[in-house]
Structures are given as structure tokens and as C-alpha cells.
Design a protein around this motif. Structure first.
Motif, PDB file in Angstrom:
ATOM      1  N   ASP A 177       1.149  -1.018  -0.150  1.00 12.99           N
ATOM      2  CA  ASP A 177      -0.325  -0.258   0.144  1.00 12.99           C
ATOM      3  C   ASP A 177       0.888   0.731   0.133  1.00 12.99           C
ATOM      4  N   TYR A 178       1.308   1.379  -1.321  1.00 11.98           N
ATOM      5  CA  TYR A 178       2.448   2.298  -1.700  1.00 11.98           C
ATOM      6  C   TYR A 178       1.928   3.564  -0.889  1.00 11.98           C
ATOM      7  N   GLU A 179       0.095   4.515  -1.339  1.00 10.39           N
ATOM      8  CA  GLU A 179       0.212   5.854  -0.476  1.00 10.39           C
ATOM      9  C   GLU A 179       0.227   5.864   0.886  1.00 10.39           C
ATOM     10  N   LEU A 180      -0.352   5.092   1.292  1.00 11.01           N
ATOM     11  CA  LEU A 180      -0.241   4.739   2.750  1.00 11.01           C
ATOM     12  C   LEU A 180       1.101   4.857   3.572  1.00 11.01           C
ATOM     13  N   LEU A 181       2.473   3.481   2.738  1.00  9.63           N
ATOM     14  CA  LEU A 181       3.433   3.897   3.559  1.00  9.63           C
ATOM     15  C   LEU A 181       4.100   5.124   2.861  1.00  9.63           C
ATOM     16  N   GLU A 182       3.988   6.189   1.885  1.00  9.79           N
ATOM     17  CA  GLU A 182       3.997   7.099   1.577  1.00  9.79           C
ATOM     18  C   GLU A 182       3.733   8.168   2.829  1.00  9.79           C
ATOM     19  N   GLY A 183       2.410   8.542   3.152  1.00 13.97           N
ATOM     20  CA  GLY A 183       1.963   9.196   4.280  1.00 13.97           C
ATOM     21  C   GLY A 183       2.617   8.813   6.037  1.00 13.97           C
ATOM     22  N   GLU A 184       3.010   7.492   5.720  1.00  9.96           N
ATOM     23  CA  GLU A 184       3.274   7.637   7.377  1.00  9.96           C
ATOM     24  C   GLU A 184       5.474   7.311   6.959  1.00  9.96           C
ATOM     25  N   SER A 185       5.726   7.490   6.310  1.00 12.48           N
ATOM     26  CA  SER A 185       7.451   7.150   6.347  1.00 12.48           C
ATOM     27  C   SER A 185       7.918   8.036   7.208  1.00 12.48           C
ATOM     28  N   ALA A 186       7.463   9.307   7.964  1.00  9.45           N
ATOM     29  CA  ALA A 186       8.731   9.836   8.605  1.00  9.45           C
ATOM     30  C   ALA A 186       8.107   8.870   9.285  1.00  9.45           C
ATOM     31  N   VAL A 187       7.487   8.658  10.578  1.00  8.72           N
ATOM     32  CA  VAL A 187       6.972   7.504  11.820  1.00  8.72           C
ATOM     33  C   VAL A 187       7.235   5.945  11.465  1.00  8.72           C
ATOM     34  N   ILE A 188       7.973   5.342  10.010  1.00  7.90           N
ATOM     35  CA  ILE A 188       8.089   4.560   9.855  1.00  7.90           C
ATOM     36  C   ILE A 188       9.418   4.834  10.700  1.00  7.90           C
ATOM     37  N   LEU A 189      10.504   5.410   9.760  1.00  4.77           N
ATOM     38  CA  LEU A 189      12.246   5.846   9.522  1.00  4.77           C
ATOM     39  C   LEU A 189      12.192   6.283  11.220  1.00  4.77           C
ATOM     40  N   GLY A 190      11.224   7.175  12.026  1.00  2.00           N
ATOM     41  CA  GLY A 190      11.354   6.696  13.246  1.00  2.00           C
ATOM     42  C   GLY A 190      11.340   5.582  14.167  1.00  2.00           C
ATOM     43  N   ALA A 191      10.190   4.972  13.696  1.00  2.00           N
ATOM     44  CA  ALA A 191      10.210   3.441  14.235  1.00  2.00           C
ATOM     45  C   ALA A 191      11.834   2.434  14.008  1.00  2.00           C
ATOM     46  N   LEU A 192      12.409   2.572  13.505  1.00  2.00           N
ATOM     47  CA  LEU A 192      13.351   1.985  12.501  1.00  2.00           C
ATOM     48  C   LEU A 192      14.573   3.032  13.195  1.00  2.00           C
ATOM     49  N   ASP A 193      15.102   3.629  13.394  1.00  2.00           N
ATOM     50  CA  ASP A 193      16.066   4.304  14.616  1.00  2.00           C
ATOM     51  C   ASP A 193      15.912   4.034  15.627  1.00  2.00           C
ATOM     52  N   ALA A 194      14.769   3.850  16.403  1.00  2.00           N
ATOM     53  CA  ALA A 194      15.099   3.918  17.832  1.00  2.00           C
ATOM     54  C   ALA A 194      15.170   2.159  18.105  1.00  2.00           C
ATOM     55  N   ALA A 195      14.403   1.329  16.516  1.00  2.00           N
ATOM     56  CA  ALA A 195      15.483  -0.281  17.060  1.00  2.00           C
ATOM     57  C   ALA A 195      16.221  -0.204  17.657  1.00  2.00           C
ATOM     58  N   TYR A 196      17.077   0.356  16.209  1.00  2.00           N
ATOM     59  CA  TYR A 196      18.414   0.150  16.485  1.00  2.00           C
ATOM     60  C   TYR A 196      18.642   1.227  17.722  1.00  2.00           C
ATOM     61  N   GLU A 197      19.065   1.879  17.952  1.00  4.64           N
ATOM     62  CA  GLU A 197      19.160   2.506  19.230  1.00  4.64           C
ATOM     63  C   GLU A 197      19.023   1.803  20.476  1.00  4.64           C
ATOM     64  N   HIS A 198      17.673   1.132  20.213  1.00  2.00           N
ATOM     65  CA  HIS A 198      17.638   0.732  21.551  1.00  2.00           C
ATOM     66  C   HIS A 198      17.702  -0.991  21.484  1.00  2.00           C
ATOM     67  N   GLN A 199      18.340  -1.309  20.322  1.00  2.00           N
ATOM     68  CA  GLN A 199      18.960  -2.362  20.371  1.00  2.00           C
ATOM     69  C   GLN A 199      17.486  -3.960  20.239  1.00  2.00           C
ATOM     70  N   TYR A 200      16.572  -3.532  19.647  1.00  2.00           N
ATOM     71  CA  TYR A 200      15.355  -4.023  19.271  1.00  2.00           C
ATOM     72  C   TYR A 200      15.855  -5.244  18.071  1.00  2.00           C
ATOM     73  N   TRP A 201      16.608  -6.087  18.462  1.00  3.21           N
ATOM     74  CA  TRP A 201      17.403  -6.177  16.559  1.00  3.21           C
ATOM     75  C   TRP A 201      16.153  -6.933  15.839  1.00  3.21           C
ATOM     76  N   ALA A 202      15.779  -7.974  16.590  1.00  2.30           N
ATOM     77  CA  ALA A 202      14.595  -9.523  15.593  1.00  2.30           C
ATOM     78  C   ALA A 202      13.485  -8.398  14.756  1.00  2.30           C
ATOM     79  N   GLU A 203      12.879  -6.705  15.767  1.00  2.29           N
ATOM     80  CA  GLU A 203      12.129  -6.094  15.367  1.00  2.29           C
ATOM     81  C   GLU A 203      12.899  -5.308  13.956  1.00  2.29           C
ATOM     82  N   LEU A 204      14.085  -4.929  13.670  1.00  4.03           N
ATOM     83  CA  LEU A 204      15.269  -3.537  13.306  1.00  4.03           C
ATOM     84  C   LEU A 204      14.586  -4.853  12.241  1.00  4.03           C
ATOM     85  N   VAL A 205      15.207  -5.659  12.042  1.00  4.76           N
ATOM     86  CA  VAL A 205      15.477  -7.563  10.613  1.00  4.76           C
ATOM     87  C   VAL A 205      14.380  -6.984  10.106  1.00  4.76           C
ATOM     88  N   LYS A 206      12.925  -7.071  10.937  1.00  6.20           N
ATOM     89  CA  LYS A 206      11.316  -7.343   9.906  1.00  6.20           C
ATOM     90  C   LYS A 206      10.976  -6.311   8.875  1.00  6.20           C
TER      91      LYS A 206
END
Length: 794
Positions: free
Chosen positions: A392-421
């Protein structure tokens, strides 16, 4: 200025009454300029000229007894704008009887302000009552028909404002408040919301306050502006601080001061004394800082609302936004709590039900966040969201900044499994958007995490996408080694799904590098696995790539079988990206056969779909092919439009393969138009790029067009050398390019007068073209027929 005159003319109430008794003619009361109005700012009001004019228009246009409200964040400059308004000459002229000022704040001293106004209006002590109703009635009568502007600054409650809504039909009121609900309550035509300064205005303010600091480093200035989101108070505090530091004259001292402001806590605690006319309330901090200004509001919140604010601070700040569902999940609260934060002026909500948190509010709240649970909720929610909406590319576009924020948080707080997925699911979207560097950063993090977890699927998936990025950027050697690593690991781990995927990637890559036999070997092995193990997503790609390779060999009928089967599967899956890619392959195949109408149909359909899903690379390739098709039909204006747009996009995203091809094709178009100098310039640039990325086919294509150019310039020997170079560069198995090279040598022979050799080579070319049904058949047939004519065409 008029306001100085007004002040000079002020008299005490007793003096006014004596003058009245001495005069037989009633006199108009002298203008009032409330001494409670703070001093006019010493610095010019930067970036607020339009806001000031808009505020004045509201005061003029809302009619008699108007009430205007000015709303905005803490530190946005509401009070400063109100002060500037009070000193404005047009305002003083319009409200000729004066201006009254009520500075309220969280603990407004209403009796003191009413008493002060009473003295200014000439009320006796007996007329000043402890009863607000009687008191305001007396003030209203004293104002009478006077034309006054009444400014009620920094209102915190509705009840605090009501006693000051006094005056006759010729008075106007301005209420400033940080609370949207108060502003909306009093503004009949809607409140005015004071926005943040934009980047240019913010930089002007910083340079004005610290003129010597940023002369040679605008990048750091820009970083500071971005860090505080254009909030005037923050910019003022930083500018004044840096100006003081610059007074030492030591460059290193200044650089250290700038560096210190990159620290969030340092920015929050940066302080200065209040203006003498804006002294804080008793017991409040004596120094003004972002921390203290925001804390005044924060202290009014319940513990639940405060916890929610702190949790929301982990979401990307303004200008990014987030949905209500995201906010409720991360804050673990109900909608009523969000409403509390909105009413407090700390959280903003748009008409589209999106929420924003200003950078300074976010910094403040993050500094007070003590628990890790919000991060866990945020990461889990976003991972689920991405996996549910992967296509759903339009939905991902609208939430892209939030998604990237979550990926950064997963990396910084070492949520490794969630980061990979999360990264493996979201990276394909980033590749579509052309965000290759960003995707590569996240994939490298996910690859490291997968190795920590010994997650074999994660390792193979991240390698697959890292290889794809290298291929798209023209880094073929890196792409080859990455795919090969994936193939070897997948074989050793008996992971047939990712073995199939890496074989597909490697097969397409080596075909691009003109190693046709190896390409077919990789692809046929991958196709067998996809069919045996039922991997439809890889089967589609295997069929598409094989169809394209077979078409390049001239077997268009067999190619069409593969491509149509793949298209049927892609449509069944509803995969718009794969459908778009197949439209491209089918369109190109029709174009090679000279079936231009069918080619244009598929290429235009594919371009529309690529634009719809915002697939940057596919858009470039469609523009390239449509442009080429247009100039081959001598539609040069349309061709120029398509090719230049494609080249601009390719250069923007640093896609070297497509830059090279587009430059070479524009060169071919210029040859057809007879602008040979321009043609050579494009060919030189295109060949340079082709050599940099090591693409034999693109290099051969450039030499083929050099031969064409030299023939048009009657430089026969140079043309012969170019065609010979092309054929020696061309890898074995590229049937189409080989025929084009032979056709070039046939025309060289004709130009030398060797008609026998020209006809021999031409006949060989024609036979091959007839067998494959290639679009060049008609051109070669016409050329051969012309050899018996007195003047031989090129």
C-alpha cells in the motif's frame, strides 16, 4: 512618533477634572497610552511583517466592538507581536483614544489590573468595587464612546478574560493565548494562529542577533534553525548567547559555543533575564528559558497527560505528523488525553486528523521521559503496520517519517529482531522512491542485527537488497559479489527461497554486463526452484527477466509467452510494481519489432502506473523508452520532453546506468536532427559514464552511434573504426547489437564505393532481421534497394 505624544499629553484624573471645570466647552478625554504596555522591542520584528498586517486587518475589518484572538505555541512571539501592534502608528491613529493592556499569565491579578484601568479612566475609589460585575460596569461607562484598543495578553482561562471584555461600540479587543480552545471561544471569525518562522526568516533573525558568528559557516546556522523549528524565543536565546560568546574574539571559543547548542539540554536551559516590563510572577524563575516557558504549561497537566506528552516525544517532530492511531498506541492513552494536550497548546491537530509536536516541545518532553515502554509500543505497532501494508504505497508514503523513526528507535534501543523484520519489509519502498543511501544505511544496520541474532533469513534478505542497491547505482562489481555471497550462503543453508531470489538478481546483473550464457544459467535454475517450490513472487521476476533476455536474442514469439504468463500472475497478485515492470518489458519488445502503436500503449500505461506508485527508477526507464520511440518517429519535441525529464530524474537519484543510456540516446536524437556538435557532446558524456560503470553493451551502443555520426560527417575511416570497436567490445550473444554493427560496416563499405561488400553485409543483416522480426528490417531493405541508385544514402 504619535505614541510618544500621547504619553506626553497624559494627565492624572484630578488634573483632567480641573481642566473640565475651567472650560465652558466639553473636551474630549485625553488619549490613554497604558504605562503597563511593555517597552517596544529593541530589535526589528523579523519575519512578522505579514502577520502584523493581517492582525491589523482583522482589527479594522471585524467592525465595531471586534474581538480578535492570537494563538500560538509558547515562545512563538505572541506577546512581542502584540507589543509591536501597540506601538504601530496606524493603530495609534485608528484608536485615537488610546490603548489599555492587561498582562494575565497563569495567575492573573485581575483586581490589580482593573484598579489600574480605573485610575487611567478617571474612576474614583468609591466607583472601584470588589464586585467584578459592578466594577466592569463602571469601567464600561467610563469608556463610553471612546475608541480604544484593549489588549488582553497571555490568557490562561476563559474566566480571566471575561472581566476585560468591556468598552463601547468603538472599542476593539485583542486576546493572545497559548491555548487553542480559548482562542476559538472568543474569535467569531476564527482565531489567528501565529506560525513558526521559516528557514530564511530564522536565519535572518540569527544573523541579526549574532552578525559575526555565521559569516563562514551557514551549514551550522541551518542546523541550529532546524533544531528549534523556527521558534522565535529559541532563536533569540541562541542568538544573544552566541553574540556574547563572539565578543571574546576567539574563533575556537565561538565554534565551541555553536557546538554546545547541538545538545538538546543545553538549548532547553539556555536563559536570559526577563525584560523589565515582563517580570515573571512572584516565585517564578527569574530567568527566561525554553525549559521554564514550557514548564509553566507542563505544570498544569495531570500526571496522565504529562506521561502521554513524554511518550509522544519519541515520534518525529514537526514538520512531520502522525495519525491518531499511532498517538493512542504509543502514548497508551485515550482520545480525551490527546484533547487535553491540544487544549494546552502542546499538541497540534490538523483538519486531516494528523497530529504534530513542535521540535522544542518534543525536546522538552523527551528530556523528561523516564520509561522505555513507549519505545516498545512504537516499534511493535510500526512493524505490524509495515507488514500489513507492504504494497500500500500511498499509506507507506504518508507514514514514512514515522516508520523511519521507529526503525531508528529499534536500532538505538537494540530491538534487533524487530529491526531486521521492519527494515526488510520497508526497504523495497525506499528503493522505489530512489532513497538509496537511506535504504543502504538501514539495511547495513539490519544485516549487522541479523548476524547478531544468527537470523539466516534476515542475512539473506538484507544481502539481496544491498545487492540490488549496488546494481541500481551502477556498482556492478559490488552487486556481483553481494549476490554471489547470497547464493553461496543460501546453498550452504539449503534456503531455496533466497537461493531463488539471489539467482534472479545475479542473472539480471550478468545479463546487463552482457554475459548472456551465465545469465540464462542463473535464471533457469531460479525458475526451476520457483516452479517446484511455488514461489510466485520470484516466479514472476524469473519469467520477466527470461522474457527480456530471449527478446534481446530476437526470439520475440517465445519472449511474449514468458512475459504474458508473468503479467497474468502479477495481475492476479495485485502487485502494481511488477505489473508496471512487465508493461515496460512488453512495450520494449513491441518497439523492437516496430509495432509502435502497441509499444506506446504499454509504455504509457506503465508510465502512468509508475507515477502512481511513485517508482522513480521505473519512471525514468519509461521516459527513456517513450522518448526513443518518439524521435524514431521524428516527433522530436515530444522526445526532447521525455528524455530531458528522464535525464533530470536519473541525475537527481545518481542512477549512473540510466544517465549513460539517456545521454547516448539524446546523442542519437541529435544525429537524426542534424545537430552533430551537440550529438557528439552527449555521446562523449554517455560513453564516459558507461566506461565508469563497466557496461559493455552501453559502451558498444555509444560506439555504434559514433559510427553513425562519422558517416553523416563523411568521416568514413573514423566510422569504420567506431564500428570495429563496437564489435570487439560487444560480448558474444548480443544478437541485436551485432546486427547493428554489421549494418554500420555495410554502409562504410558503400561509402568507400565497395558495393559488393556493402550488399553482402546488408543481405546478412536483412536475413537476420527478417527472421527475428526486428524494427530495423524496413530501413535495411530500403537501404539495400538504394544501392543501385546513382547516389547512395547512408
Amino acid at each position: 512618533m504619535q505614541h510618544n505624544t500621547s504619553k506626553a499629553q497624559m494627565h492624572s484624573p484630578q488634573a483632567s477634572s480641573r481642566l473640565h471645570r475651567l472650560s465652558s466647552v466639553p473636551t474630549r478625554p485625553l488619549p490613554i497610552f497604558d504605562p503597563a504596555i511593555p517597552r517596544q522591542p529593541g530589535s526589528p520584528l523579523i519575519g512578522r511583517a505579514n502577520d502584523l498586517e493581517l492582525l491589523k486587518q482583522h482589527l479594522w475589518e471585524d467592525g465595531n466592538a471586534s474581538l480578535t484572538t492570537l494563538n500560538g505555541l509558547p515562545g512563538i512571539g505572541k506577546t512581542t507581536l502584540a507589543i509591536t501592534l501597540a506601538y504601530d502608528e496606524e493603530v495609534l491613529e485608528s484608536f485615537a483614544d488610546g490603548i489599555l493592556w492587561a498582562g494575565l499569565g497563569p495567575s492573573a491579578n485581575i483586581p490589580s489590573i482593573l484598579s489600574h484601568w480605573g485610575r487611567l479612566l478617571g474612576l474614583s475609589l468609591t466607583e472601584q468595587s470588589a464586585d467584578y460585575t459592578s466594577w466592569t460596569r463602571a469601567l464600561h461607562a467610563a469608556i463610553g464612546s471612546r475608541r480604544l484598543l484593549i489588549i488582553i495578553d497571555d490568557a490562561w482561562t476563559l474566566e480571566d478574560v471575561l472581566p476585560f471584555k468591556i468598552g463601547g461600540p468603538h472599542c476593539a479587543h485583542l486576546v493572545t493565548t497559548r491555548f487553542p480552545a480559548i482562542a476559538a471561544h472568543f474569535a467569531v471569525n476564527g482565531p489567528l494562529t501565529l506560525p513558526e518562522l521559516n528557514k530564511e526568516e530564522s536565519m535572518r533573525l540569527l544573523r541579526h542577533l549574532a552578525p559575526t558568528v555565521f559569516r563562514h559557516d551557514s551549514h551550522k546556522e541551518s542546523d541550529l534553525v532546524q533544531a528549534v523549528g523556527g521558534l522565535p524565543l529559541a532563536l533569540t536565546l541562541m542568538g544573544n548567547y552566541l553574540r556574547k560568546q563572539a565578543s571574546h574574539g576567539d574563533t575556537q571559543h565561538i565554534q565551541n559555543a555553536i557546538q554546545s547548542l547541538s545538545n538538546t539540554r543545553q538549548r532547553l536551559e539556555l536563559s536570559e533575564a526577563y525584560d523589565a516590563n515582563l517580570e515573571p510572577e512572584p516565585g517564578a524563575p527569574k530567568l527566561r528559558s525554553l525549559q521554564s516557558v514550557i514548564a509553566i504549561t507542563d505544570r498544569q497537566l495531570s500526571s496522565t497527560a504529562r506521561a502521554a506528552l513524554c511518550a509522544l516525544s519519541i515520534l518525529p517532530p514537526k514538520p512531520h505528523s502522525f495519525s491518531e492511531e499511532t498517538a493512542l498506541t504509543v502514548a497508551d492513552c485515550d482520545p480525551a488525553t490527546l484533547d487535553v494536550l491540544i487544549d494546552a497548546g502542546l499538541l497540534e491537530c490538523s483538519m486531516s486528523e494528523r497530529y504534530t509536536l513542535h521540535q522544542t516541545i518534543s525536546d522538552y518532553a523527551r528530556a523528561h521521559l523516564e520509561e522505555s515502554a513507549p519505545y516498545a509500543r512504537f516499534i511493535a505497532y510500526i512493524l505490524d503496520y509495515v507488514e500489513q501494508h507492504e504494497k500500500d504505497y500511498e499509506l507507506l508514503e504518508g507514514e514514512s517519517a514515522v516508520i523511519l523513526g521507529a526503525l531508528d528507535a529499534a536500532y538505538e534501543h537494540q530491538y534487533w529482531a524487530e529491526l531486521v523484520k521492519g527494515v526488510c519489509a520497508f526497504a523495497p519502498f525506499l528503493l522505489m522512491r530512489g532513497s538509496y543511501a537511506l535504504a543502504h544505511t538501514h539495511l547495513q544496520r539490519a544485516y549487522q542485527a541479523a548476524n547478531i541474532l544468527q537470523d539466516r533469513d534476515g542475512i539473506l534478505n538484507t544481502l539481496l537488497q544491498i545487492g540490488e542497491i549496488a546494481y541500481r547505482l551502477g556498482e556492478y562489481t559490488l552487486a556481483h559479489s553481494t549476490y554471489q555471497q547470497g547464493i553461496e550462503l543460501a546453498r550452504s543453508w539449503n534456503n531455496r527461497r533466497y537461493l531463488c531470489a539471489h539467482l534472479t538478481g545475479q542473472g539480471w546483473l550478468v545479463w546487463k554486463r552482457s554475459d548472456y550464457s551465465s545469465a540464462e544459467s542463473y535464471l533457469r535454475e531460479g525458475l526451476t526452484i520457483a516452479q517446484q517450490d511455488n514461489y510466485p513472487e520470484y516466479l514472476i521476476e524469473q519469467l520477466r527477466v527470461l522474457g527480456s533476455i530471449i527478446a534481446s536474442g530476437g526470439d520475440y514469439n517465445r519472449s511474449e509467452v514468458y512475459l504474458q504468463e508473468a503479467l497474468s500472475l502479477a495481475r492476479t497478485q495485485g502487485d502494481r510494481e511488477k505489473v508496471s515492470r512487465l508493461y515496460l518489458s512488453i512495450g520494449v519488445t513491441y518497439a523492437e519489432q516496430g509495432q509502435n502503436e502497441k509499444a506506446e500503449h504499454f509504455l504509457n500505461e506503465g508510465l502512468s502506473l509508475a507515477r502512481q506508485i511513485v517508482h522513480c527508477e521505473l519512471t525514468i526507464i519509461f521516459l527513456l523508452n517513450l522518448g526513443t520511440l518518439a524521435y524514431e518517429q521524428e516527433h522530436y519535441e515530444l522526445a526532447e520532453t521525455h528524455l530531458q525529464e528522464g535525464l533530470g530524474l536519473a541525475q537527481h537519484f545518481h542512477l549512473r546506468e540510466w544517465i549513460g543510456i539517456l545521454l547516448i540516446n539524446i546523442g542519437e536524437m541529435k544525429i537524426k536532427q542534424g545537430t552533430y556538435t551537440q550529438a557528439e557532446d552527449f555521446l562523449v558524456r554517455g560513453l564516459k559514464v558507461a566506461k565508469e560503470i563497466g557496461s559493455p553493451r552501453i559502451i558498444a551502443s555509444a560506439h555504434n552511434l559514433y559510427g553513425e555520426l562519422y558517416l553523416h560527417l563523411d568521416q568514413v575511416e573514423q566510422a569504420s573504426a567506431a564500428y570495429q570497436h563496437m564489435l570487439t567490445t560487444l560480448p558474444e550473444g548480443d544478437h541485436e547489437m551485432y546486427i547493428l554493427g554489421q549494418y554500420g560496416l555495410a554502409r562504410v563499405a558503400a561509402a568507400r564505393g565497395d558495393i559488393t561488400e556493402a550488399r553482402r553485409l546488408g543481405d546478412i543483416c536483412l536475413a537476420s532481421l527478417v527472421m527475428s522480426g526486428h524494427r530495423k528490417e524496413a530501413e535495411v531493405r530500403t537501404w539495400l534497394a538504394s544501392l543501385s541508385m546513382p547516389s547512395n544514402p547512408l
